[in-house]
Scaffold this active site. Structure first.
Site, mmCIF file in Angstrom:
data_model
loop_
_atom_site.group_PDB
_atom_site.id
_atom_site.type_symbol
_atom_site.label_atom_id
_atom_site.label_comp_id
_atom_site.label_asym_id
_atom_site.label_seq_id
_atom_site.Cartn_x
_atom_site.Cartn_y
_atom_site.Cartn_z
ATOM 1 N N LYS A 8 0.845 -1.196 0.000
ATOM 2 C CA LYS A 8 0.000 0.000 0.000
ATOM 3 C C LYS A 8 0.883 1.249 0.000
ATOM 4 O O LYS A 8 1.889 1.294 0.705
ATOM 5 C CB LYS A 8 -0.915 -0.016 1.233
ATOM 6 C CG LYS A 8 -1.930 1.123 1.267
ATOM 7 C CD LYS A 8 -2.849 1.003 2.484
ATOM 8 C CE LYS A 8 -3.881 2.118 2.540
ATOM 9 N NZ LYS A 8 -4.769 2.004 3.708
ATOM 10 N N SER A 60 -9.618 2.147 2.816
ATOM 11 C CA SER A 60 -8.670 2.824 1.943
ATOM 12 C C SER A 60 -7.670 1.894 1.266
ATOM 13 O O SER A 60 -7.043 2.279 0.281
ATOM 14 C CB SER A 60 -7.887 3.860 2.756
ATOM 15 O OG SER A 60 -7.132 3.213 3.774
ATOM 16 N N SER A 77 -10.088 -0.226 7.067
ATOM 17 C CA SER A 77 -9.473 -0.022 5.749
ATOM 18 C C SER A 77 -8.787 -1.240 5.144
ATOM 19 O O SER A 77 -8.400 -1.209 3.982
ATOM 20 C CB SER A 77 -8.475 1.137 5.805
ATOM 21 O OG SER A 77 -9.160 2.363 5.689
#
Lengths: 490, 475, 99
Positions: free
Chosen positions: A80, A155, A179
């Site tokens: 990420k 996210s 997330s």
């Protein structure tokens, strides 16, 4: 074999490399080719440099030829875009950090690098991990591999989409209020949010320090357990990590076959009117499956679930208002020049941050001002105590909790909830876990009539990470939802 | 000024003497090129986390123990939020809710009487970077950023600039004594915010205070306070009111100027620093740290008077600097006459150190050698001029005093026969002076003693020389 | 939302000043509205009885996780400055500060 190399999961990849059935370069090439095919549709990656990736893979192959037998040598991973990898960009999906290149490794990256991993891509994220759609990224929205008109969640939507679309065998994500778990559920992959203090946050772009936790997204609980075990454990650079030993989590997950002797609680507050009937049904079916595996199912209550989102809105925003203060145009990142310092700050931050980030920074700043501090910030801290006590109380009656991860299937991008309703409902089932600092897993548990994935939420007490992964592994042993792959992305 | 009373309180920031910074393992030194002692933490890179330096905590707790604070068994860090060019994160990690040390006091001497300045608390925090303000820009060096600071906050117990000076001097001495800080003011190791207010004599309620920010010389604090207290008094005398505000001292103009008012005071939005767990101390650790404390200057001063029979003045001079006091004590323990040791330390040793601009650690003369030297003088083996010559050699090169006396042939001539001869020669060569002495001009004798010394090349015992001269001039 | 708050709206310019965000008039109006809405949402917490409930300020079970006073290598100056928008004399450069 090359055509299906991207289908291999994490442990299968490691095994194939160890047995020299495939080289790291062949694997990397397959993944790069796969990304070239599907990325135009998905937009799950923010950075991937063919030359860099192949060079790293070649290095791994050379090392293996010289007798290096590290278990994860040459294993490709996606990361990420909020975790520092030395020499790679780390943008947090923000215009603010568009040009920032990290000069150091996050602890989790250092551990995986030492194990031999190759970091093949950086994955899209909501700006500074604030959001549940991966639509607030400065790189544009990521699409759901199961239905590109829909959001992948967020996210960590880039990580979830990339793992679902077979662009990497596994990925790292972060979870502040859901997330990892929410995008995992939306994309039909397995996502795990470890107990707070279990995985070092050093090198992770902070959203809210008391809530953030790094965790794996993978194609199975076993793969997730393997990745978790590789990154977990005390870190002298993160003072909030626990010195407790991590233990043989992977072995425990691999041996899990049933749920005999376990009492699993179902919090009634999760089954509210806003829960989509199809998801309620899929969750109930998954719970029945757990019962069939030998678990005793009991109903429990978490009385303050509905307070968890306002509580998160206050505390998460307040912490973020300080976490993001460092982005000021001085030492790195975007700078919009001005003749005077404060004006430079004002302009830089106005230009560098997106709308949702600004809204949270303003709100977080507001609730910390002397006028609002007691009534909002301090009150939210007290509510947080109650939320944590709810879980502690529930865990006196059962070993772990089961429920839905999300209230709805992934929404269409063009009909995604606005900021206000996302705040109100987006992380309804997940945010309490972060506020309480406990651990939770999302495992695929079926599909809606439209073919959209759903996730089963397994929530465990603090430092019972192994138990949660064992429950998920036993469930996956009896089901094959996690083995389904989206089609038609090419 | 007598119709007005002043109340002054200080916030003293002290840079602690540690090897590494407060929240990262970068070397804690300010020398070297800009931005060469930095890491992701102290330049605030995304993702970097703080880690507490145990030594800084230990030092701050020791200060608390020295001044009688209650040491918090549980203390926490908070974020103080504001933007500035010298900030790496635009929040400072400090302690707001639960500081390390609470209460305590520092006793100063006011007109020979003890007065205790109460301390509200001491907390731990990190320093900011060093910024250089140029015409159109500011250059920032983060070497200093995140250096460990302790902030000591007093009650408004000081009544004038002299008491403030006494407080700061006493505090500085204690901090150096316990090796807490080098307290080098030029390097900014001690910086003060000065809160002051005045009120009419007889009034019990404190007046409205102003704050002077970031004062870093004692002289500046003294001048600024003289100005500021007078300014406040004049405002009140003129029927005006004092604005609660922050002011700064303009050293060139010699005035304080307003910076910001209470209404525009920043809202720092303190909240707990979640990246750092609480500091939990146990009584055993605190006891161990207490055991490391050296004797404090005031106690040592009193002990020197009692134990070594020194005058108050000597004890004060000797204990002003811990290293000097240690040196004195090492010598005095071996000496028959501690007062003689005190005279030598306060006289020759401090003079030589001052001339060389050195501290005591650089002096080659050991306490044992000094004691031996004093022994030679007291045994009349050498006279005072010779002893000073030997001292200088010992100070520069070290060695054994007796061996130096031997090698340089400095031993006193106490052989009366030889001295009688020199005396006769001196009288013969200076008939006119001898006549003056005989005529009752006593000082003339000193000249003749000098001549005897000259003839003996400095080795004659001056007392014996004077006796011989008197005898011969009488006869 | 209680009437008192309606008559006392959020000072969005003041908050933006603290957060160091330049806002256009249109943005200020929009965020003013959003902040009011967010406060109203957060005000739901007033329905929770928090009497005698301590605030949760420490989540980690770690305590006194400190390090010994031993230097460790950090970043080279080159690495420290590599991302800086403006560098002069090995230092980060800011616009001038107006007090």
């Amino acid at each position: 074999m090359n055509t299906s190399l991207h289908e291999l999961g994490l442990l299968a990849t490691a095994a194939a490399l160890a047995k020299k059935e495939v080289s790291a370069v062949e694997l990397a090439t397959a993944l790069l080719d796969r990304a070239a095919q599907v990325e135009p549709k998905l937009n799950s990656l923010t950075w991937q440099e063919r030359d860099v990736v192949l060079a790293a893979a070649r290095e791994a192959d050379t090392a293996r030829a010289k007798g290096d037998t590290r278990p994860w040598l040459g294993v490709p991973l996606a990361v990420k875009d909020v975790l520092s990898v030395n020499g790679q960009p780390c943008t947090a999906g923000s215009k603010m950090l568009r040009n920032y290149v990290a000069p150091y490794d996050a602890t989790v990256i250092a551990r995986l690098r030492a194990a031999g991993c190759v970091f093949v891509a950086r994955t899209n994220t909501d700006e500074f991990a604030m959001g549940g759609s991966t639509a607030t990224s400065c790189f544009g929205p990521t699409r759901n591999p199961w239905s590109p008109a829909r959001v992948p969640g967020g996210s960590s939507g880039g990580s979830a989409a990339a793992v679902a679309a077979r662009l990497a065998p596994a990925a790292l994500g972060t979870d502040t209020s859901g997330s990892i778990r929410q995008p995992a559920a939306f994309c039909g992959v397995t996502g795990f949010k470890p107990t707070y203090g279990r995985v070092s946050r050093q090198g992770c772009v902070a959203n809210a320090s008391s809530l953030d936790q790094i965790g794996p997204l993978a194609r199975s609980v076993e793969d997730a357990a393997a990745l978790y075990q590789a990154i977990a454990g005390v870190d002298p650079l993160d003072s909030t990590t626990s010195p407790r030993p991590v233990g043989g989590v992977l072995a425990a997950a691999q041996q899990a076959r049933d749920l005999k002797g376990l009492k699993l609680g179902v919090p009634r507050e999760y089954f509210i009117a806003e829960l989509a009937p199809e998801l309620a049904q899929l969750t109930r079916a998954a719970i029945d499956q757990c019962a069939a595996l030998g678990a005793e199912i009991v109903e429990v209550s978490l009385p303050h679930v509905s307070a968890s989102l306002p509580c998160y809105a206050v505390l998460g925003s307040a912490e973020a208002s300080a976490s993001l203060a460092r982005y000021d145009g001085m030492r790195y990142g975007l700078r919009v020049d001005a003749p005077e310092l404060m004006e430079m700050y004002d302009r830089t931050r106005a230009a560098g941050f997106g709308d949702e980030v600004k809204r949270r920074l303003l709100f977080g700043t507001l609730v910390l001002t002397s006028r609002y501090h007691a009534d909002f910030y301090l009150r939210a801290q007290k509510v947080r105590t109650l939320i944590r006590q709810d879980f502690l109380q529930a865990f006196t009656a059962c070993d772990a909790l089961l429920g839905p991860v999300t209230l709805t299937p992934p929404p269409r991008l063009d009909a995604a909830p606005d900021s206000a309703s996302a705040r109100q409902w987006g992380d309804y089932c997940t945010a309490g876990v972060n506020l309480a600092g406990i651990c939770a897993l999302s495992v695929p548990c079926g599909f809606t009539a439209d073919g959209l994935p759903a996730g089963l939420h397994v929530v465990g007490p603090a430092f019972q990470d192994e138990l949660v992964l064992r429950i998920g592994a036993a469930y996956q042993h009896a089901t094959d939802w996690h083995q389904r792959a989206p089609t038609g992305l090419e | 000024m007598s119709d007005y009373i002043a109340s002054i309180g200080l916030e003293v920031h002290v840079q602690l003497k540690t090897r590494t910074k407060m929240f990262c393992a970068c070397p804690a030194h300010e020398e070297g090129e800009p931005n060469t002692a930095v890491c992701p933490g102290c330049i605030g890179l995304p993702g970097a986390l703080p880690v507490i330096n145990r030594e800084a905590i230990r030092k701050t707790v020791k200060v608390g123990l020295m001044i009688g604070s209650r040491i918090s068994l549980y203390s926490t860090f908070d974020r103080k939020n504001y933007f500035y060019a010298d900030m790496a994160k635009n929040y400072q990690i400090t302690q707001n809710d639960f500081p390390l040390c609470i209460g305590g006091g520092v006793t100063i001497q006011v007109d020979g009487q003890p007065k205790t300045i109460r301390v509200h608390h001491i907390h731990q925090e990190e320093d900011v970077a060093k910024s250089t303000h140029l015409d159109n820009s500011t250059e920032v060096d983060f070497n200093r950023c995140s250096m460990p600071l302790m902030e000591l906050v007093t009650e408004p117990d000081m009544a004038n600039a002299d008491e403030v000076m006494a407080f700061l001097t006493t505090l500085k001495q204690m901090l150096i004594y316990a090796d807490i800080s080098d307290c080098n003011l030029e390097l900014g190791h001690m910086r003060c915010d000065v809160n002051s207010s005045v009120r009419p004599a007889g009034a019990t309620k404190l007046g409205v205070k102003t704050e002077l920010k970031n004062m870093n010389t004692f002289k500046g604090i003294q001048r600024a306070l003289h100005y500021e207290l007078q300014r406040q008094i004049e405002v009140l005398r003129g029927g005006g009111t004092i604005a609660q505000e922050t002011r700064r001292w303009d050293d060139v103009a010699g005035v304080t100027l307003p910076m910001r008012t209470k209404e525009s005071a920043p809202d720092y939005r303190y909240f707990p620093e979640a990246d750092l767990p609480p500091i939990v101390l146990d009584e055993a650790t605190i006891a161990a740290w207490r055991a490391e404390l050296p004797e404090m200057p005031a106690a040592r001063r009193a002990r020197f008077v009692q134990e070594y029979g020194l005058p108050e003045y000597d004890a004060g001079v000797l204990t002003a600097d811990k290293a000097i006091a240690d040196y004195f004590e090492a010598a005095a323990k071996q000496a028959a006459n501690p007062k003689a040791v005190s005279n030598w330390v306060m006289g020759e040793l401090l003079r030589a150190l001052g001339e060389q601009g050195q501290d005591i650690t650089a002096a080659k003369i050991t306490p044992a050698a000094l004691v031996a030297l004093i022994g030679l003088v007291e045994a009349k083996t050498i006279n005072m001029p010779a002893a000073k010559e030997v001292f200088q050699i010992l100070f520069e090169n070290g060695g054994d005093p007796a061996a130096i006396v031997q090698a340089k042939g400095l031993a006193q001539v106490s052989d009366t026969g030889a001295i009688e001869g020199f005396a006769a020669q001196a009288i013969a060569a200076n008939e006119k002076v001898a006549a003056e002495y005989r005529a009752g001009k006593e000082p003339a004798l000193m000249f003749l003693v000098g001549q005897v010394m000259k003839l003996s090349r400095g080795k004659a015992n001056p007392q014996l020389a004077a006796e011989a001269l008197r005898r011969q001039l009488k006869g | 939302m209680n009437p008192a708050e309606k008559s006392d709206p959020v000072d969005v310019r003041y908050v933006a000043g603290l957060a160091r965000l330049a806002l256009t008039d249109a943005e200020a109006a929009a965020y003013q509205h959003d902040l009011a809405q967010m406060l109203a949402f957060a005000a739901q917490l007033r329905q929770v009885d928090v009497a005698n409930v301590p605030p949760l300020q420490v989540l980690t079970e770690a305590q006194s996780a400190w390090r010994e006073d031993v230097p460790a290598p950090g970043l080279s100056r080159e690495a420290a400055l590599q991302n800086a928008p403006l560098v002069r004399h090995g230092q980060f450069v800011a616009p001038k500060v107006v007090e």
